[in-house]
Write a protein that holds these residues in place. Sequence first.
Motif, PDB file in Angstrom:
ATOM      1  N   THR A  14       0.823  -1.198   0.000  1.00 46.83           N
ATOM      2  CA  THR A  14       0.000   0.000   0.000  1.00 46.83           C
ATOM      3  C   THR A  14       0.856   1.246   0.000  1.00 46.83           C
ATOM      4  O   THR A  14       2.042   1.214   0.315  1.00 46.83           O
ATOM      5  CB  THR A  14      -0.950   0.021   1.209  1.00 46.83           C
ATOM      6  OG1 THR A  14      -0.209   0.351   2.387  1.00 46.83           O
ATOM      7  CG2 THR A  14      -1.640  -1.323   1.399  1.00 46.83           C
ATOM      8  N   GLU A  15       0.261   2.365  -0.353  1.00 48.69           N
ATOM      9  CA  GLU A  15       0.996   3.621  -0.471  1.00 48.69           C
ATOM     10  C   GLU A  15       1.440   4.164   0.884  1.00 48.69           C
ATOM     11  O   GLU A  15       2.513   4.745   0.997  1.00 48.69           O
ATOM     12  CB  GLU A  15       0.113   4.661  -1.185  1.00 48.69           C
ATOM     13  CG  GLU A  15       0.809   5.952  -1.516  1.00 48.69           C
ATOM     14  CD  GLU A  15       1.842   5.826  -2.626  1.00 48.69           C
ATOM     15  OE1 GLU A  15       2.623   6.775  -2.803  1.00 48.69           O
ATOM     16  OE2 GLU A  15       1.867   4.784  -3.318  1.00 48.69           O
ATOM     17  N   TYR A  16       0.633   3.959   1.923  1.00 47.03           N
ATOM     18  CA  TYR A  16       0.922   4.590   3.210  1.00 47.03           C
ATOM     19  C   TYR A  16       1.183   3.587   4.327  1.00 47.03           C
ATOM     20  O   TYR A  16       1.375   3.985   5.468  1.00 47.03           O
ATOM     21  CB  TYR A  16      -0.244   5.501   3.611  1.00 47.03           C
ATOM     22  CG  TYR A  16      -0.334   6.726   2.747  1.00 47.03           C
ATOM     23  CD1 TYR A  16       0.298   7.902   3.106  1.00 47.03           C
ATOM     24  CD2 TYR A  16      -1.034   6.702   1.542  1.00 47.03           C
ATOM     25  CE1 TYR A  16       0.240   9.032   2.304  1.00 47.03           C
ATOM     26  CE2 TYR A  16      -1.098   7.819   0.728  1.00 47.03           C
ATOM     27  CZ  TYR A  16      -0.460   8.980   1.108  1.00 47.03           C
ATOM     28  OH  TYR A  16      -0.514  10.086   0.301  1.00 47.03           O
ATOM     29  N   GLY A  17       1.198   2.301   4.037  1.00 45.59           N
ATOM     30  CA  GLY A  17       1.259   1.296   5.083  1.00 45.59           C
ATOM     31  C   GLY A  17       2.647   0.918   5.539  1.00 45.59           C
ATOM     32  O   GLY A  17       3.630   1.625   5.316  1.00 45.59           O
ATOM     33  N   ASN A  18       2.730  -0.263   6.162  1.00 45.74           N
ATOM     34  CA  ASN A  18       3.938  -0.696   6.869  1.00 45.74           C
ATOM     35  C   ASN A  18       4.852  -1.560   6.021  1.00 45.74           C
ATOM     36  O   ASN A  18       5.770  -2.187   6.539  1.00 45.74           O
ATOM     37  CB  ASN A  18       3.523  -1.486   8.122  1.00 45.74           C
ATOM     38  CG  ASN A  18       2.656  -2.693   7.768  1.00 45.74           C
ATOM     39  OD1 ASN A  18       2.358  -2.928   6.596  1.00 45.74           O
ATOM     40  ND2 ASN A  18       2.239  -3.446   8.768  1.00 45.74           N
ATOM     41  N   GLY A  61      -4.191  -3.764   9.697  1.00 45.99           N
ATOM     42  CA  GLY A  61      -4.941  -3.409  10.898  1.00 45.99           C
ATOM     43  C   GLY A  61      -6.425  -3.333  10.619  1.00 45.99           C
ATOM     44  O   GLY A  61      -6.910  -3.602   9.523  1.00 45.99           O
ATOM     45  N   GLU A  62      -7.162  -2.972  11.647  1.00 46.13           N
ATOM     46  CA  GLU A  62      -8.603  -2.805  11.492  1.00 46.13           C
ATOM     47  C   GLU A  62      -8.886  -1.513  10.734  1.00 46.13           C
ATOM     48  O   GLU A  62      -8.373  -0.448  11.072  1.00 46.13           O
ATOM     49  CB  GLU A  62      -9.267  -2.772  12.864  1.00 46.13           C
ATOM     50  CG  GLU A  62      -9.210  -4.122  13.579  1.00 46.13           C
ATOM     51  CD  GLU A  62      -9.915  -4.096  14.922  1.00 46.13           C
ATOM     52  OE1 GLU A  62     -10.266  -2.990  15.380  1.00 46.13           O
ATOM     53  OE2 GLU A  62     -10.094  -5.175  15.508  1.00 46.13           O
ATOM     54  N   TYR A  85      -6.386   6.203  16.461  1.00 46.22           N
ATOM     55  CA  TYR A  85      -5.930   5.005  15.761  1.00 46.22           C
ATOM     56  C   TYR A  85      -5.309   4.009  16.737  1.00 46.22           C
ATOM     57  O   TYR A  85      -4.440   4.360  17.536  1.00 46.22           O
ATOM     58  CB  TYR A  85      -4.897   5.386  14.696  1.00 46.22           C
ATOM     59  CG  TYR A  85      -4.300   4.196  13.987  1.00 46.22           C
ATOM     60  CD1 TYR A  85      -5.037   3.496  13.046  1.00 46.22           C
ATOM     61  CD2 TYR A  85      -3.016   3.757  14.292  1.00 46.22           C
ATOM     62  CE1 TYR A  85      -4.493   2.390  12.402  1.00 46.22           C
ATOM     63  CE2 TYR A  85      -2.469   2.665  13.650  1.00 46.22           C
ATOM     64  CZ  TYR A  85      -3.215   1.979  12.708  1.00 46.22           C
ATOM     65  OH  TYR A  85      -2.686   0.886  12.079  1.00 46.22           O
ATOM     66  N   THR A  86      -5.768   2.768  16.662  1.00 47.40           N
ATOM     67  CA  THR A  86      -5.245   1.725  17.557  1.00 47.40           C
ATOM     68  C   THR A  86      -4.747   0.504  16.808  1.00 47.40           C
ATOM     69  O   THR A  86      -4.125  -0.371  17.412  1.00 47.40           O
ATOM     70  CB  THR A  86      -6.326   1.271  18.557  1.00 47.40           C
ATOM     71  OG1 THR A  86      -7.454   0.743  17.833  1.00 47.40           O
ATOM     72  CG2 THR A  86      -6.774   2.429  19.439  1.00 47.40           C
ATOM     73  N   GLY A  87      -4.984   0.379  15.499  1.00 47.12           N
ATOM     74  CA  GLY A  87      -4.623  -0.851  14.797  1.00 47.12           C
ATOM     75  C   GLY A  87      -5.464  -2.002  15.327  1.00 47.12           C
ATOM     76  O   GLY A  87      -6.584  -1.823  15.775  1.00 47.12           O
ATOM     77  N   ASN A  88      -4.905  -3.213  15.323  1.00 46.63           N
ATOM     78  CA  ASN A  88      -5.682  -4.351  15.839  1.00 46.63           C
ATOM     79  C   ASN A  88      -4.818  -5.305  16.645  1.00 46.63           C
ATOM     80  O   ASN A  88      -5.145  -6.478  16.796  1.00 46.63           O
ATOM     81  CB  ASN A  88      -6.341  -5.106  14.671  1.00 46.63           C
ATOM     82  CG  ASN A  88      -5.334  -5.868  13.839  1.00 46.63           C
ATOM     83  OD1 ASN A  88      -4.171  -5.494  13.765  1.00 46.63           O
ATOM     84  ND2 ASN A  88      -5.771  -6.952  13.202  1.00 46.63           N
ATOM     85  N   GLY A  89      -3.675  -4.820  17.167  1.00 42.68           N
ATOM     86  CA  GLY A  89      -2.788  -5.709  17.908  1.00 42.68           C
ATOM     87  C   GLY A  89      -1.887  -6.481  16.966  1.00 42.68           C
ATOM     88  O   GLY A  89      -2.020  -6.444  15.740  1.00 42.68           O
ATOM     89  N   PHE A 131       0.663  -1.311  14.386  1.00 44.46           N
ATOM     90  CA  PHE A 131       1.190  -0.019  13.969  1.00 44.46           C
ATOM     91  C   PHE A 131       1.425  -0.008  12.459  1.00 44.46           C
ATOM     92  O   PHE A 131       2.466   0.433  11.985  1.00 44.46           O
ATOM     93  CB  PHE A 131       2.469   0.299  14.731  1.00 44.46           C
ATOM     94  CG  PHE A 131       2.260   0.340  16.223  1.00 44.46           C
ATOM     95  CD1 PHE A 131       1.480   1.325  16.783  1.00 44.46           C
ATOM     96  CD2 PHE A 131       2.814  -0.623  17.037  1.00 44.46           C
ATOM     97  CE1 PHE A 131       1.269   1.379  18.146  1.00 44.46           C
ATOM     98  CE2 PHE A 131       2.619  -0.586  18.403  1.00 44.46           C
ATOM     99  CZ  PHE A 131       1.840   0.427  18.974  1.00 44.46           C
ATOM    100  N   ALA A 132       0.450  -0.519  11.716  1.00 47.56           N
ATOM    101  CA  ALA A 132       0.539  -0.506  10.262  1.00 47.56           C
ATOM    102  C   ALA A 132       0.730   0.917   9.745  1.00 47.56           C
ATOM    103  O   ALA A 132       1.405   1.140   8.746  1.00 47.56           O
ATOM    104  CB  ALA A 132      -0.715  -1.125   9.648  1.00 47.56           C
ATOM    105  N   TYR A 133       0.127   1.880  10.415  1.00 48.20           N
ATOM    106  CA  TYR A 133       0.301   3.291  10.070  1.00 48.20           C
ATOM    107  C   TYR A 133       1.001   3.990  11.238  1.00 48.20           C
ATOM    108  O   TYR A 133       0.485   4.932  11.827  1.00 48.20           O
ATOM    109  CB  TYR A 133      -1.055   3.930   9.763  1.00 48.20           C
ATOM    110  CG  TYR A 133      -1.771   3.273   8.603  1.00 48.20           C
ATOM    111  CD1 TYR A 133      -1.312   3.447   7.300  1.00 48.20           C
ATOM    112  CD2 TYR A 133      -2.887   2.471   8.806  1.00 48.20           C
ATOM    113  CE1 TYR A 133      -1.954   2.844   6.228  1.00 48.20           C
ATOM    114  CE2 TYR A 133      -3.538   1.868   7.738  1.00 48.20           C
ATOM    115  CZ  TYR A 133      -3.066   2.057   6.459  1.00 48.20           C
ATOM    116  OH  TYR A 133      -3.696   1.462   5.400  1.00 48.20           O
TER     117      TYR A 133
END
Length: 464
Positions: free
Chosen positions: A222-226, A296-297, A389-393, A398-400
Motif C-alpha cells: 500500500t501507499e501509506y502502510g507498513n 490493521g482494522e 488510531y489503535t490498529g488491531n494488535g 502499527f501498520a500506520y
Amino acid sequence: MKLSSKALLALAISSITATAYAESASQDFVPTTLAGTSAQSEAKGFIEDFSLGGTTRNWYSHESKYRGGTFEYQKHGVTRTDRNRTNWVQGTIINGSSGFTQGTVGVKTELAVYNALVLDRSKRDIKGGSNRTLADSDGDAVGQWSKLGLANVQFRVSNTTLTAGRQNFSSGIVDTIGNRALPSSFEGVSFNSEEFSNLSFQGGVFDRVSPRTEQSLSKFRTEYGNGAETDKVSTLGLNYQPLKSLKVSVFGANVKDFWNQYYFGATHELGDAQQLALTTGFNYYKTVDEGKKEMGEIDNDTYSLSLGLAHQAHSLTFSYQQVNGNEYFDYLHETNGIYLANSLTSDFNGPNEKSFQIAYGINMAEYGVPGLKFNAYSARGWDIDGTHYTGNGGRAKFAYDGIQKQDGEKHQEYGVGASYAIQSGALKATTVRATYVEHRGSEFQSDGSIKEFRLVTTIPFNIL
C-alpha cells in the motif's frame, strides 16, 4: 480552517447560477441495447493490422525541502543530509502490437520494451532514487536499464476481450500510473466486455506489479502502510451511461489480507461551455479490513465532491473532500487508484481530514493558440486527527505507525502549470508541461514542507 457557511453558500449559488443561465445539455435517457456492431467481425488479421511505435519522455524534477526538512543519502558509509533532490531521466517505450486474427475467436499479442536512461547520475542529486531514479544498494544510479513493460496475449469474442500477461488496466481502484519517466503495469488476467451500447464490464486478477522505477516484478503493497505485501488483487466493476450527460462507475476489489474496497464515481454535465456549463463530479470509497488484517482494522469512508464552471476558455472548479476514518485513506502503491478530487502532490487523505480546493484553468485555443493551456490551484487540509488510531494488535497494530501524533494537523498546497501540445508537423501530439508546486505542512502532517519544479516532454512516434 473550517468550511464556512459563506463558502457553502458560494458553492450552492454557483450550482444554481449555472443551472439557471446555461444552455441545456442533453439530459435524455440512454436505453441499454446490444452493441450495433461486433469489433471481432471487423478484425483485419494478425499481421495485416500490426503496428510498431511508442513514446519517449524527458522527465526532470527538482525538489527543495524547507522548515528543517532534509533528504538523506549515503556517502562513504556516512549518512548525509541535504535540502535538495534532482532526478532527470529519459524514458522510452517501444510497443509492438499485432492485430486480431479473423474468425469467431480473435487472438492478438502485445509486447512493449521499456528503457530508462539516467541523465543525472549524481548520488548527491538523486538521494537514493526513491521511485524516480533506479539506484543500487549503495545509492548509485543505474545509468541505463530496460525491461518488458507489457507482454500479453488477448482473446476476443464479439466485443469482449480477455487479456493474460503483463498489461495496462484502468479503474477507480486498480489503475496504471504514468507520472514518471515510465509507467507501471500489472501481471495477471483481465477482461473488458462492451456488448451493450452504454454499459461495459471490467474485471481482473493480478499477482504482481511492474513498478515505474524498478526492473523486476513486485508484490503489491500500500501507499501509506507498513510495507506488508500481498500477491493477489481481484477487482470487478462496470461503467454505465444512463443519460447522455451522466456517466457512472462502480467497482469493488479484494486485496488479499489487506482490505475490501468499493468505489462509486459519477460525472454529470449541464449546459454549454460557450455560454456557461457546470460539471459535477462525485467520488466515494469504502474500505474495510479483510482476512489476516495486515493493515490493521480499517473502516474508512472517503468522498470528494467537485463543481466545475466553464465559460469559453475559462474554467473554475471548487472541490471538497473528507476522510471518515482513524487511518489514512490508503490505496495500492504503484497504482493510480485514487480518483479523489483533491489528490494532488499531497493526497489530502489523512485520518478524519477535510480539504477544500479552488482551481482555475484557461485554454488558449479560444485566443488563437491551440494546444496551449495554463492552470493554477490552491488547496487546504485541516482537522487531521489520528489520535484514535489503535490498529488491531499484533504486527499490524502499527501498520500506520506515527499517525497517532497527528492531532489537529493542517497543510496547504499551491500549484501553477503550463502545457503545450504541438498541433501539426513531424512532432504532432508532442507535449511539454511545466509545473511548480509548493506544499507546507504542520509539524506532524505526513507530507512535510517541500517545493518542486517539474518539466516533462513526451514525444510519440510511429515506426510501422
